[in-house]
Scaffold this motif. Structure first.
Motif, PDB file in Angstrom:
ATOM      1  N   UNK A   1       0.847  -1.132   0.155  1.00 24.12           N
ATOM      2  CA  UNK A   1      -0.037  -0.001  -0.100  1.00 24.12           C
ATOM      3  C   UNK A   1       0.985   1.374   0.057  1.00 24.12           C
TER       4      UNK A   1
ATOM      5  N   UNK B   1       0.236   4.188   1.454  1.00 25.55           N
ATOM      6  CA  UNK B   1       0.017   4.713   2.817  1.00 25.55           C
ATOM      7  C   UNK B   1       0.819   3.956   3.964  1.00 25.55           C
TER       8      UNK B   1
ATOM      9  N   UNK C   1      -3.299   7.167   8.496  1.00 23.73           N
ATOM     10  CA  UNK C   1      -4.718   7.138   8.346  1.00 23.73           C
ATOM     11  C   UNK C   1      -4.975   8.705   8.598  1.00 23.73           C
ATOM     12  N   UNK C   2      -4.861   9.434   7.629  1.00 21.92           N
ATOM     13  CA  UNK C   2      -5.277  10.850   7.534  1.00 21.92           C
ATOM     14  C   UNK C   2      -4.240  11.586   8.648  1.00 21.92           C
TER      15      UNK C   2
ATOM     16  N   UNK D   1      -1.073   4.592  12.566  1.00 17.56           N
ATOM     17  CA  UNK D   1      -1.189   3.532  13.432  1.00 17.56           C
ATOM     18  C   UNK D   1       0.025   2.410  13.136  1.00 17.56           C
TER      19      UNK D   1
ATOM     20  N   UNK E   1      -1.464  -0.074  19.821  1.00 16.62           N
ATOM     21  CA  UNK E   1      -2.092  -0.661  21.220  1.00 16.62           C
ATOM     22  C   UNK E   1      -1.094  -1.655  21.647  1.00 16.62           C
TER      23      UNK E   1
ATOM     24  N   UNK F   1      -8.148  -0.208  26.357  1.00 18.25           N
ATOM     25  CA  UNK F   1      -9.368  -0.739  25.821  1.00 18.25           C
ATOM     26  C   UNK F   1      -9.587  -2.032  26.563  1.00 18.25           C
TER      27      UNK F   1
ATOM     28  N   UNK G   1      -9.329  -6.348  25.331  1.00 21.55           N
ATOM     29  CA  UNK G   1      -9.046  -6.190  23.908  1.00 21.55           C
ATOM     30  C   UNK G   1      -8.414  -7.376  23.316  1.00 21.55           C
TER      31      UNK G   1
ATOM     32  N   UNK H   1      -2.118  12.304  -1.935  1.00 16.39           N
ATOM     33  CA  UNK H   1      -1.327  12.166  -0.556  1.00 16.39           C
ATOM     34  C   UNK H   1      -2.181  11.830   0.586  1.00 16.39           C
ATOM     35  N   UNK H   2      -3.718  11.637   0.241  1.00 22.48           N
ATOM     36  CA  UNK H   2      -4.284  11.009   1.218  1.00 22.48           C
ATOM     37  C   UNK H   2      -4.817  12.001   2.213  1.00 22.48           C
TER      38      UNK H   2
ATOM     39  N   UNK I   1     -10.791  12.923  18.141  1.00 20.85           N
ATOM     40  CA  UNK I   1     -10.732  13.285  16.717  1.00 20.85           C
ATOM     41  C   UNK I   1     -11.901  14.355  16.464  1.00 20.85           C
TER      42      UNK I   1
ATOM     43  N   UNK J   1     -12.578  14.446  10.819  1.00 19.35           N
ATOM     44  CA  UNK J   1     -11.262  13.696  10.952  1.00 19.35           C
ATOM     45  C   UNK J   1     -11.591  12.161  10.649  1.00 19.35           C
TER      46      UNK J   1
ATOM     47  N   UNK K   1     -12.713  10.990   7.511  1.00 16.16           N
ATOM     48  CA  UNK K   1     -11.595  10.929   6.742  1.00 16.16           C
ATOM     49  C   UNK K   1     -11.035   9.422   6.734  1.00 16.16           C
ATOM     50  N   UNK K   2     -10.847   9.209   8.110  1.00 16.86           N
ATOM     51  CA  UNK K   2     -10.052   8.125   8.623  1.00 16.86           C
ATOM     52  C   UNK K   2     -10.791   6.794   8.077  1.00 16.86           C
TER      53      UNK K   2
ATOM     54  N   UNK L   1     -10.847   6.376   4.612  1.00 18.13           N
ATOM     55  CA  UNK L   1      -9.565   5.542   3.968  1.00 18.13           C
ATOM     56  C   UNK L   1      -9.536   4.156   4.436  1.00 18.13           C
TER      57      UNK L   1
ATOM     58  N   UNK M   1     -14.229   5.584  15.812  1.00 20.11           N
ATOM     59  CA  UNK M   1     -13.115   5.196  14.687  1.00 20.11           C
ATOM     60  C   UNK M   1     -12.282   3.704  14.840  1.00 20.11           C
ATOM     61  N   UNK M   2     -11.844   3.624  15.854  1.00 20.80           N
ATOM     62  CA  UNK M   2     -10.940   2.343  16.168  1.00 20.80           C
ATOM     63  C   UNK M   2     -11.915   1.163  16.019  1.00 20.80           C
TER      64      UNK M   2
ATOM     65  N   UNK N   1     -11.988   0.505  12.774  1.00 19.40           N
ATOM     66  CA  UNK N   1     -10.880  -0.028  12.063  1.00 19.40           C
ATOM     67  C   UNK N   1     -10.561  -1.378  12.528  1.00 19.40           C
ATOM     68  N   UNK N   2     -11.036  -1.887  13.837  1.00 18.72           N
ATOM     69  CA  UNK N   2     -10.556  -3.095  14.361  1.00 18.72           C
ATOM     70  C   UNK N   2     -11.671  -3.961  13.568  1.00 18.72           C
TER      71      UNK N   2
END
Lengths: 407, 382
Positions: free
Chosen positions: A298, A300, A321-322, A326, A364, A387, A390, B71-72, B192, B196, B199-200, B203, B247-248, B251-252
């Motif tokens: 990728x 990014x 990520x923006x 991460x 994390x 978290x 997790x 560039x994202x 955030x 934002x 966006x994330x 992405x 967001x997390x 993503x998770x």
């Protein structure tokens, strides 16, 4: 002709006003001030003290670059605003040429050097030659001859160019104190350093040179003027670079010293080793070959491996990520821990991440993994939360760590 | 609102926003206040001429968004460079379209924060130079106050007090606008900003940048009830927001799905994520109105153009007897007309900035930076 000159390309912030052959005023500050806060007040001060009606100005001269990107923009945007409102043209002066013009009449080689960071200088080579056509008795006038026009290069390169010419040289500019020792080592010709009243950006020299340019018709409109940075932005530069070439070079280096740990970007040939390392360290949570391949390719992401004696002993990766990086993987082979490999890898990862636009980093970690947590804290990560539950096998909380850019 | 668009050679989109209803034929009177406004806080270079705070004579936006897509996200250095190239053209177009010259301008206004410092500095430097050269007052405007003031342009009857939800790529604020230029922030994001998070997530699910419009579009095709993503409540601050957990969690989910080799449904994730964000924003806003006893609610900022947010806000406001205000989508993006609207009320209050004005990238809302105000310094003007 009345010219207002502005130079905010470096630490010096300077304004000057010339009326024909007379330097009516100049105001120069070389101090840790913010150009944005002092430039217009300096101009205002000049206007009041010399009763200058801005409407009588015929052209605005400005150091067009190179220099500090932000400094150049403050000077340029100010010049463009003034020129728009006053309906006058702009006279762009190459910054290095402007600095060289401090030494008018000098028939030695003149080499200004501005510190350009990243082991480079913005520099150029100049000299003054008598203009014989204007000889009147004993009086001489001089033209500045550009031997090498301004560019960005290494100290070694510019020193070599000076040595090739083989004539005495006068050095000036804010790059000199930075690279003095190196220059002493590299230069094979007699050199001297210009005294303080002549060795930095100088709005008076700038307007003097600008008046010459104006007489040659070298002006542009307020709208079309833009600074000349001599460098792409970091993002554009990194996008252009071909990472594959670098790999080959680094591989060759590696063979020469097999005992050393090398950190480099992960390549497709590393995937097999990397997947085995993941599996050994993380068991069920390990990333597979496929996941690593996808993640690595990728645009990014950045994936680095640590290689020792031809074997992949560590890997780490980050995804942008923006603007938030991460950190997705950090793994070091069990028999190579305690050698600082994790630290070295992550340090590089964090530095390289900036190149793809990452500002802050987050990750994390199992709350009980004290050695990893110790490593992240050494790198400036701070715990910002938990978290609960997790992780599975065994069930454990994840500690959330952030390294926020303090800029 | 009508937008004339033109794509320039370098990919920058040059836009002129016109109000289709109003003819700009009225002559400028002596008592009118005509402001030239400049905005460059992120990736839009913009200039506008605004009369008396609410009448937009011209509104020019030069958008670089296409240059940053690869560039994202916005690359500050590229944005700043483009501002220098484009700003004069924007200003000239704004004056031409408004059919005025700099002699007709009563004050020059500019966004001086918050935003990207390098980008802000271009607008600030231009504005200072022009104000000085034409010897007219300089007014610094807070970017978010500009967004809030965008509501004044199309809603001539809207006056404080009202509640305003400001949601954009960099901000998520719930604000009580007590009077012109007087703001009380009652809630803000802990992590955030809403935009934002958009966006994330965009992405991560492969929709790309900019995330807001892309998620909005994808969400229309998806089922918002497939996933229940968490909506954080903050125990000690009921109006604050937190989008990082949400967001997390998205993503998770995506990482897990990938690890198990499952396909992810972009549309369903987008719809469920958008619903989670929008519900929190609407819930907080409506509760603020009832607790503060205010029957007027406005929205502002890039996220205000999200169709899911607009629909739910409209419905909830109607159900609760609240008058709902929102700017046209084009006025929700960064523009200079809104800066001119905000500046007018500052001008009326006598706010004047000195020539030492600087860009303040983290300028707080309400509690504004006063140190650049003319009067404290010897270089004050007018």
């Amino acid at each position: 002709m009345k010219i207002l000159g502005i130079d905010t390309s470096g630490l010096v912030g300077a304004v000057a006003v010339a009326d024909g052959d007379t330097l009516v005023s100049q105001f120069s500050i070389q101090y840790k001030t913010t150009h944005s806060e002092i430039l217009m007040p300096m101009l205002d001060d000049i206007c009041r003290k010399i009763n200058l009606d801005l409407k009588s100005i015929d052209a605005i001269a400005v150091a067009k670059g190179p220099g500090s990107f932000t400094g150049l923009r403050i000077g340029s945007a100010t010049a463009k605003g003034l020129a728009l409102a006053l309906d006058v043209p702009i006279i762009p002066v190459p910054t290095v040429d402007g600095i060289a013009y401090n030494l008018y009449g000098l028939e030695k080689i003149i080499c200004p050097m501005m510190d350009a960071r990243r082991n480079q200088v913005y520099t150029g080579l100049y000299t003054f030659v008598p203009n014989t056509s204007e000889d009147k008795g004993c009086e001489r006038s001089f033209d500045m001859q550009v031997i090498h026009e301004q560019f960005a290069t290494s100290i070694d390169d510019i020193a070599e160019k000076i040595n090739e010419i083989g004539k005495p040289v006068v050095l000036l500019g804010d790059g000199i104190p930075v690279y003095h020792d190196k220059l002493e080592e590299l230069l094979k010709v007699p050199y001297s350093v210009a005294p303080m009243h002549q060795n930095r950006q100088n709005a008076a020299a700038l307007v003097a040179l600008a008046a010459k340019y104006a007489s040659e018709g070298r002006t542009v409109s307020a709208d079309e003027f833009a600074p000349d940075y001599l460098r792409l932005s970091q993002a554009e530069r990194e996008a252009k670079e071909n990472p594959n070439k670098n790999h080959e070079l680094k591989r060759q280096d590696m063979r020469k010293a097999p005992g050393l740990v090398r950190i480099r970007e992960m390549t497709p040939e590393d995937i097999e080793d990397a997947a085995i390392l993941e599996k050994t360290n993380l068991g069920k949570e390990a990333w597979t070959r496929n996941q690593l391949t996808v993640a690595m390719t990728r645009d990014d992401t950045i994936y680095l491996v640590a290689e020792k004696a031809g074997r992949v002993v560590g890997l780490c990766g980050v995804q942008n990520i923006s603007g938030d990086g991460e950190v997705t993987n950090v793994s070091v082979a069990a028999d190579c821990r305690g050698e600082g490999i994790g630290y070295k890898m992550l340090k590089q990862l964090l530095e390289r991440g900036r190149g793809i636009g990452i500002k802050d980093y987050t990750l994390e970690v199992r709350a009980g993994n004290t050695s990893a947590i110790h490593l992240y804290e050494r790198l400036g990560f701070v715990s910002e939360g938990i978290r609960p539950g997790f992780y599975d096998d065994p069930r454990e909380d994840a500690a959330i760590y952030w390294k926020r850019n303090q800029e | 609102m009508k937008v004339d668009k033109k794509i320039e050679d370098d990919g920058v989109i040059f836009m002129s926003v016109k109000n289709s209803e109003e003819g700009n034929s009225e002559k400028i009177n002596d008592e009118d206040v005509t402001i030239l406004a400049i905005e460059s806080s992120c990736d839009e270079s913009a200039a506008a001429v605004v009369k008396n705070g609410r009448e937009v004579l011209s509104n020019i936006i030069s958008s670089q968004i296409s240059l940053h897509t690869i560039y994202g996200g916005v690359v500050p250095e590229i944005a700043s460079r483009k501002h220098v190239e484009k700003m004069n053209g924007c200003i000239r177009a704004a004056l031409d379209e408004a059919n005025v010259t700099l002699e007709d301008i009563d004050a020059v206004a500019v966004t001086y924060g918050p935003g990207l410092v390098g980008a802000l500095l271009v607008g600030v430097s231009e504005a200072k130079a022009i104000a000085y050269a034409i010897n007219k007052p300089l007014i610094g405007v807070h970017h978010i106050e500009g967004h809030i003031s965008a509501n004044f342009i199309e809603n001539k009857e809207l006056e404080p007090p009202f509640v305003c939800l400001v949601a954009s790529g960099g901000h998520s604020h719930l604000v009580v606008v007590k009077d012109y230029g007087e703001y009380e922030i009652i809630g803000q994001t802990r992590d955030d900003a809403a935009g934002e998070a958009f966006d994330k997530v965009a992405r991560a699910i492969g929709l790309g940048y900019p995330g807001g419009p892309k998620i909005d579009k994808a969400a229309k095709e998806g089922n918002p009830d497939v996933f229940t993503f968490p909506q954080a409540k903050i125990a000690d601050a009921e109006y604050d927001f937190s989008f990082s957990g949400l967001k997390s969690s998205v993503l998770n989910y995506i990482n897990q799905a990938k690890m198990q080799g499952n396909e992810i449904n972009q549309a369903d994730i987008a719809a469920s994520f958008q619903k989670a964000v929008v519900e929190v924003l609407v819930d907080h806003s409506i509760r603020a109105c009832s607790q503060y006893g205010i029957k007027k609610l406005a929205i502002a900022g890039g996220v205000a153009s999200n169709s899911g947010l607009r629909e739910l806000m409209e419905k909830e406001c109607a159900d609760n007897g609240i008058q709902f205000y929102r700017p046209s989508p084009v006025l929700c993006t960064d523009n200079a007309a809104m800066i001119g609207a905000a500046a007018y009320y500052e001008y009326k209050k006598g706010v004047r900035f000195g020539m030492d004005m600087n860009a303040v990238p983290n300028l707080p809302l309400g509690d504004r930076e006063r140190r650049f105000h003319a009067g404290k310094h010897s270089n004050s003007m007018n």
